[in-house]
Design an enzyme around this catalytic site. Structure first.
Site, PDB file in Angstrom:
ATOM      1  N   ARG A   1     125.772  42.576 100.248  1.00  0.00           N
ATOM      2  CA  ARG A   1     126.611  41.783  99.337  1.00  0.00           C
ATOM      3  C   ARG A   1     127.656  42.667  98.668  1.00  0.00           C
ATOM      4  O   ARG A   1     127.305  43.578  97.931  1.00  0.00           O
ATOM      5  CB  ARG A   1     125.743  41.096  98.282  1.00  0.00           C
ATOM      6  CG  ARG A   1     124.807  40.049  98.875  1.00  0.00           C
ATOM      7  CD  ARG A   1     123.798  39.551  97.864  1.00  0.00           C
ATOM      8  NE  ARG A   1     122.723  38.831  98.523  1.00  0.00           N
ATOM      9  CZ  ARG A   1     122.672  37.505  98.643  1.00  0.00           C
ATOM     10  NH1 ARG A   1     123.616  36.762  98.129  1.00  0.00           N
ATOM     11  NH2 ARG A   1     121.674  36.924  99.274  1.00  0.00           N
TER      12      ARG A   1
ATOM     13  N   SER B   1     107.428  20.550  97.031  1.00  0.00           N
ATOM     14  CA  SER B   1     108.741  21.155  96.827  1.00  0.00           C
ATOM     15  C   SER B   1     109.649  20.829  98.010  1.00  0.00           C
ATOM     16  O   SER B   1     109.283  21.065  99.171  1.00  0.00           O
ATOM     17  CB  SER B   1     108.542  22.675  96.689  1.00  0.00           C
ATOM     18  OG  SER B   1     109.772  23.338  96.545  1.00  0.00           O
TER      19      SER B   1
ATOM     20  N   SER C   1     123.324  22.711  96.538  1.00  0.00           N
ATOM     21  CA  SER C   1     124.557  23.474  96.307  1.00  0.00           C
ATOM     22  C   SER C   1     125.275  23.911  97.565  1.00  0.00           C
ATOM     23  O   SER C   1     126.489  24.042  97.556  1.00  0.00           O
ATOM     24  CB  SER C   1     124.253  24.689  95.436  1.00  0.00           C
ATOM     25  OG  SER C   1     123.495  25.628  96.151  1.00  0.00           O
TER      26      SER C   1
ATOM     27  N   HIS D   1     123.883  21.242  89.675  1.00  0.00           N
ATOM     28  CA  HIS D   1     125.220  21.029  90.257  1.00  0.00           C
ATOM     29  C   HIS D   1     125.764  19.643  89.961  1.00  0.00           C
ATOM     30  O   HIS D   1     126.707  19.194  90.614  1.00  0.00           O
ATOM     31  CB  HIS D   1     125.201  21.308  91.759  1.00  0.00           C
ATOM     32  CG  HIS D   1     125.035  22.760  92.052  1.00  0.00           C
ATOM     33  ND1 HIS D   1     126.072  23.660  91.994  1.00  0.00           N
ATOM     34  CD2 HIS D   1     123.924  23.492  92.323  1.00  0.00           C
ATOM     35  CE1 HIS D   1     125.630  24.876  92.252  1.00  0.00           C
ATOM     36  NE2 HIS D   1     124.327  24.804  92.448  1.00  0.00           N
TER      37      HIS D   1
ATOM     38  N   THR E   1     121.941  23.432  83.839  1.00  0.00           N
ATOM     39  CA  THR E   1     122.513  24.717  83.429  1.00  0.00           C
ATOM     40  C   THR E   1     123.701  24.476  82.508  1.00  0.00           C
ATOM     41  O   THR E   1     124.358  23.437  82.578  1.00  0.00           O
ATOM     42  CB  THR E   1     122.975  25.545  84.644  1.00  0.00           C
ATOM     43  OG1 THR E   1     123.435  26.818  84.181  1.00  0.00           O
ATOM     44  CG2 THR E   1     124.122  24.881  85.393  1.00  0.00           C
TER      45      THR E   1
ATOM     46  N   LYS F   1     127.552  26.254  84.740  1.00  0.00           N
ATOM     47  CA  LYS F   1     128.415  25.776  85.832  1.00  0.00           C
ATOM     48  C   LYS F   1     129.456  24.821  85.237  1.00  0.00           C
ATOM     49  O   LYS F   1     130.401  25.286  84.606  1.00  0.00           O
ATOM     50  CB  LYS F   1     127.558  25.238  86.958  1.00  0.00           C
ATOM     51  CG  LYS F   1     126.837  26.430  87.652  1.00  0.00           C
ATOM     52  CD  LYS F   1     125.806  26.122  88.694  1.00  0.00           C
ATOM     53  CE  LYS F   1     125.194  27.431  89.205  1.00  0.00           C
ATOM     54  NZ  LYS F   1     123.997  27.256  90.007  1.00  0.00           N
TER      55      LYS F   1
ATOM     56  N   THR G   1     114.769  37.340  73.950  1.00  0.00           N
ATOM     57  CA  THR G   1     115.729  37.088  72.879  1.00  0.00           C
ATOM     58  C   THR G   1     116.505  35.799  73.136  1.00  0.00           C
ATOM     59  O   THR G   1     116.904  35.523  74.273  1.00  0.00           O
ATOM     60  CB  THR G   1     116.689  38.290  72.773  1.00  0.00           C
ATOM     61  OG1 THR G   1     115.909  39.447  72.479  1.00  0.00           O
ATOM     62  CG2 THR G   1     117.729  38.092  71.691  1.00  0.00           C
TER      63      THR G   1
ATOM     64  N   THR H   1     121.505  33.066 102.726  1.00  0.00           N
ATOM     65  CA  THR H   1     121.779  31.959 101.805  1.00  0.00           C
ATOM     66  C   THR H   1     121.810  30.629 102.567  1.00  0.00           C
ATOM     67  O   THR H   1     121.374  29.602 102.057  1.00  0.00           O
ATOM     68  CB  THR H   1     123.123  32.204 101.072  1.00  0.00           C
ATOM     69  OG1 THR H   1     123.061  33.496 100.465  1.00  0.00           O
ATOM     70  CG2 THR H   1     123.377  31.172 100.005  1.00  0.00           C
TER      71      THR H   1
HETATM   72  C1  LIG Z   1     122.749  28.173  90.025  1.00  0.00           C
HETATM   73  C2  LIG Z   1     121.475  27.377  90.193  1.00  0.00           C
HETATM   74  C3  LIG Z   1     120.415  27.499  89.286  1.00  0.00           C
HETATM   75  C4  LIG Z   1     120.405  28.572  88.244  1.00  0.00           C
HETATM   76  O1  LIG Z   1     121.243  28.282  87.189  1.00  0.00           O
HETATM   77  P1  LIG Z   1     121.869  29.504  86.350  1.00  0.00           P
HETATM   78  O2  LIG Z   1     122.218  28.915  85.057  1.00  0.00           O
HETATM   79  O3  LIG Z   1     123.042  29.992  87.157  1.00  0.00           O
HETATM   80  O4  LIG Z   1     120.813  30.560  86.257  1.00  0.00           O
HETATM   81  C5  LIG Z   1     119.347  26.636  89.386  1.00  0.00           C
HETATM   82  N1  LIG Z   1     119.291  25.689  90.352  1.00  0.00           N
HETATM   83  C6  LIG Z   1     120.281  25.570  91.266  1.00  0.00           C
HETATM   84  C7  LIG Z   1     120.173  24.515  92.295  1.00  0.00           C
HETATM   85  C8  LIG Z   1     121.392  26.411  91.226  1.00  0.00           C
HETATM   86  O5  LIG Z   1     122.340  26.318  92.149  1.00  0.00           O
END
Ligand SMILES: *Cc1c(COP(=O)(O)O)cnc(C)c1O
Length: 411
Positions: free
Chosen positions: A25, A140, A192, A220, A248, A251, A281, A366
């Protein structure tokens, strides 16, 4: 017996093997331009160059939004840099409390719990639920993100992988389990790399029949879908069918952090037992304040979501006109299929070197071998001129690499 002491030698050999396979990478050294994103500066071999980013997960440009920046500046000036502790020991600030209330409301749940990232939220929440529910079995989806896989692995609970988005396989696996064991069905809404969307309602129907918990990763989709940005489950009126909705703040919300939402009891349980929540933390208050501003803005504004969908449709139409193949899906992710790791990296390098366009090549592991791709993420901050430059450059490189084109539909 000779003593092992060549640690660096071992590391180098492993890295050389990665390079040999083409899986090493390489990172770009970028500096995003405030107010000018998707423009960024790329630093390479002592040179600085302005480029256009086409592979960011800051899907709506909220990482540059004036409300978000103002909230972060204000919080920084008012409260200082860090939270100063774990949530339990002096690190729960008012910004965290407000953000959790905003997130619970976003998903129509009783409560929400913040983590330092989406990765940590999946890892800690699934790990805790699956290890603490006695005799729990986790079902899963085969396409699940590494953060869920690692959380489940860490729990040491029994795991059954069902074929990606395959309802029959899910049901067969559930039906074969004893009725009296707790079960968790873990899946994503928008996947994703392929951008496909799970049949959430049908999955919930099946889970209900077998008494399974439903755990949905909307990473996403949050901010992007639903009238208030609550994700695909909001758009489809299904939020109350899911026991956990995870998301999240890094994103579409443009900042950083992760969270789960659910019943008051479930969230209190995770708060009380999840090591990955307790012993770390808390997020800086300025980060929580910025994320909160993004969530609030996208609850009311449709402008960014509408412009996002328009831009995605436009890029697809322009690729169609050139016969450049991409995976069809109902989301905002455009995986342009190259199907060869060397060509995929070559096209990415050429886009950067000759056109100032940055799209990271996505290769094995990936995605599966033979499905190497350029994952394009158009956003409202890309201009019509940006789209022109992208599509023209891709068309030229497609010819140069002698890659196959789709038959072009009659106009
Ligand atoms: C990016 C991602 C995460 C992790 O989220 P981050 O806030 O970037 O750590 C979890 N699940 C999926 C499907 C993701 O693509």
């Amino acid at each position: 017996m000779t003593q092992f002491n060549d640690y660096d030698g071992f590391f180098r050999a492993e890295l050389d093997a990665l390079k040999e396979e083409g899986n090493y990478r390489w990172f770009k050294d970028l500096e995003r331009r405030r107010g000018a994103f998707p423009r960024a500066i790329n630093r390479q071999e002592g040179e600085e160059r302005e480029i256009t980013v086409w592979c960011s997960n800051d899907y709506l440009g909220m990482g540059q939004h004036p409300d978000v920046l103002a909230a972060m500046h204000a919080a920084l000036d008012k409260t200082g840099a860090g939270a100063g502790g774990t949530r339990n020991i002096s690190g729960t600030t008012h910004a965290h409390v407000e953000l959790e209330a905003e997130l619970a409301d976003l998903h129509g749940k009783e409560a929400a719990l913040l983590f330092t990232s989406g990765y940590v939220s999946n890892w800690a929440a699934l790990g805790t639920l699956a290890s603490r529910l006695p005799g729990c079995v986790v079902l899963s989806d085969a396409g699940n993100h590494a953060s869920m896989i690692e959380g489940i692995r860490h729990s040491r609970a029994q795991k059954l992988i069902w074929k990606h988005n395959d309802l029959e396989d899910l049901e067969a696996k559930l039906a074969a389990l004893p009725a009296d064991c707790p079960k968790i069905v873990a899946f994503e809404s928008v996947y994703s790399m392929d951008g496909d969307i799970a049949p959430i309602e049908a999955i919930c129907d099946i889970a209900d029949r077998y008494g399974a918990m439903t755990y949905l990763d909307e990473v996403h989709a949050v901010g992007l879908y639903g009238p208030r940005g609550g994700g695909i489950a909001e758009r489809e009126g299904l939020m109350d069918r899911l026991m956990v909705i995870e998301g999240t703040l890094g994103k579409a919300f443009g900042v950083m952090g992760g969270y789960i939402t659910g019943s008051a009891a479930l969230v209190d349980f995770a708060r009380s037992f999840a090591s990955g929540f307790i012993f770390t933390t808390a997020l800086p208050p300025a980060v929580a304040a910025g994320a909160c501003a993004a969530v609030r803005h996208l609850k009311h504004s449709q402008t960014e979501r509408a412009a996002h969908q328009d831009r995605v449709a436009e890029v697809r139409a322009r690729l169609d006109a050139l016969g450049i193949p991409y995976l069809e899906n109902d989301s905002h992710i455009i995986p342009v299929m190259v199907g060869d790791p060397v060509k995929c990296r070559f096209i990415s390098d050429q886009l950067m070197a000759n056109h100032g366009i940055y799209i990271q090549p996505i290769n094995y592991p990936t995605v599966p071998k033979g499905t190497e791709r350029l994952r394009i993420t158009p956003s409202p901050v890309h201009s019509a001129g940006d789209v022109d430059r992208l599509v023209e450059a891709l068309g030229d490189l497609w010819s140069q690499c002698q890659l196959a084109r789709q038959p072009i539909a009659a106009q």
